[in-house]
Design a protein around this motif. Sequence first.
Motif, short mmCIF file in Angstrom:
data_model
loop_
_atom_site.label_atom_id
_atom_site.label_comp_id
_atom_site.label_asym_id
_atom_site.label_seq_id
_atom_site.Cartn_x
_atom_site.Cartn_y
_atom_site.Cartn_z
N ALA A 346 0.77 -1.19 0.04
CA ALA A 346 0.03 -0.11 0.17
C ALA A 346 0.98 1.19 -0.10
N LEU A 347 1.99 1.45 0.71
CA LEU A 347 2.99 2.31 0.44
C LEU A 347 3.19 2.81 -1.07
N GLY A 348 3.21 2.09 -2.04
CA GLY A 348 3.63 2.28 -3.21
C GLY A 348 2.51 2.37 -4.11
N HIS A 503 5.85 -8.37 -17.09
CA HIS A 503 4.77 -8.26 -15.97
C HIS A 503 5.31 -7.12 -14.97
N ALA A 504 6.45 -7.15 -14.69
CA ALA A 504 6.72 -5.97 -13.61
C ALA A 504 6.58 -4.71 -14.20
N ARG A 505 7.06 -4.50 -15.34
CA ARG A 505 7.05 -3.14 -15.97
C ARG A 505 5.58 -2.62 -16.15
N ARG A 511 1.82 2.36 -10.08
CA ARG A 511 2.09 2.88 -8.71
C ARG A 511 1.84 4.37 -8.57
N LEU A 512 1.68 4.76 -7.27
CA LEU A 512 1.32 6.07 -7.22
C LEU A 512 2.56 6.85 -7.66
N PRO A 513 2.48 8.16 -7.97
CA PRO A 513 3.62 9.05 -8.26
C PRO A 513 4.55 9.04 -7.28
#
Length: 516
Positions: A346-348, A503-505, A511-513
């Motif tokens: 959640a942090l990201g 997948h990761a990209r 993600r949040l800014p």
Amino acid sequence: MTAVRGQGSPVVQLATGRLRGRQEEGIAVFRGVPYAAPPVAELRWRAARPHPGWNGTRDATSYGPSAPQMFTEGGDPVLGGHGSPPFDDDCLTLNVWTPAPDEARRPVLVWIHGGGFVSGSGSLPVYSGETFARDGDLVVVTLNYRLGPLGYLSFDDEEGTPDQPSNLWLTDQLAALRWVHENIDRFGGDPANVTVAGQSGGAVSTAALAGHPEARQLLRRVILQSPPFGLYAPTRAEYRERVDAYLRCAGVADVGELRRLPWERLVGAAGGLFAHTARWGHWPTPFLPVRDGVTLDRHPAQTLLEDAAADIDVLIGWTREEANFAFALDPAYAAATREQVLGRIALGFGEAAAPDVYAAYTCSRPGAGPAEVLMDLITDELFRVPSLRLAEARAELGRPVWAYQFDFPAPAYGGRLGAAHCLELPFVFDNFERWGHAPLVAGIEPTVGAGLARSMHQAWIAFARTGDPNHTDLPRWDRYRTGARTTMRFDSVTLPVDDLAGHARRLHGRRLPARE
């Protein structure tokens, strides 16, 4: 004549004085060569300055002391140690391996060690340049530079100098690169054909050099192995809190008191800063590069997209399970719960997206529990995705970049380490015989290891010589382009894969800014 023979040993004349090295199995080696003035007494926490030179012939057959750093007898359970005594403030030396100190003007490979900005040494046997010198006809340079509090902190002092740099480590490395430019021809090297390579923190250093206005004129290409570009690079004002916390840990009021302390006390106080900055689910990094406006204007990854640095040839890559290095053997992380990992995600990504992101990670690795999801998340955040973003950005600009992922898993500890951070190093250097102390490489089948090492070692040699990593024993390795996204997958079977880390990209595109 710049090089002569003396008592069966190679002798080189520099502007600062004469050096006598040693001939070792056909390679001329010069160790412990000073490249800057000792950063001691009043020069502690000041930018690197030119070495005054010496009289007579200086013995260059032994390594100089490594930079002061934490040291535990018996090492650690992954690398078995990443630095060993002697340590000393007077540590600004480098080492040179060359097929011959002649006028051949060979390509030059400069290696910058990693170690989380707190450990490591260019004098470690695992970083010996002999394999590259012998197998690639290269001149190889390794160096020691200031680490931890001595290299990654700076203080407002009595002079009140407005342009005092925060990144003293970078002034060291710049001084070493300047030394290479001015002297490497005397060792048979070509100062116009210099490749700088580094791993982990050393890769961050390499990128920072590539973007430095002076240094970018002194190198031609860079190799970035596992750069933790996901780290935030604070401004000087933002970093001040850590500087003040360190002063409290050291029990002093100002830099004047610090200059009077032995380095052992300074390194010991760094343990307190580790505790002060630790956050659950984050790689411990108490010391960071600082955007000080003097040595570094922007995040090191950004420097490779702007101005003249955009034309530098770049080879960049990561290991498949980088974060396993720091977390896989820790019982506290092995016992991580789904709720803990959701909170970390959640942090990201924000709380609303966290369950979907967690599910996406379990789908990409069937059977993954909370600990595996956490390690994959950290790998992506800190290493894989920021490296991909740099490759993507350079590809969009039409700039040269090659990408790889190291997938070969370590059999040690029942396979829990996987393809962990640092595992590619013995393959790149092709020197497994020097890694016997490291549990990380235990159990690797010799014939498989030798074949993979040959593929990687020769690719690095080819890139250092020509700016292209292709060679006869490697499948065709195309540049990374936004249309194909070719990524070389180094494993027991090495093959190029289109969009290997897609997948990761795609996942981290949600993600949040970021702050930066």
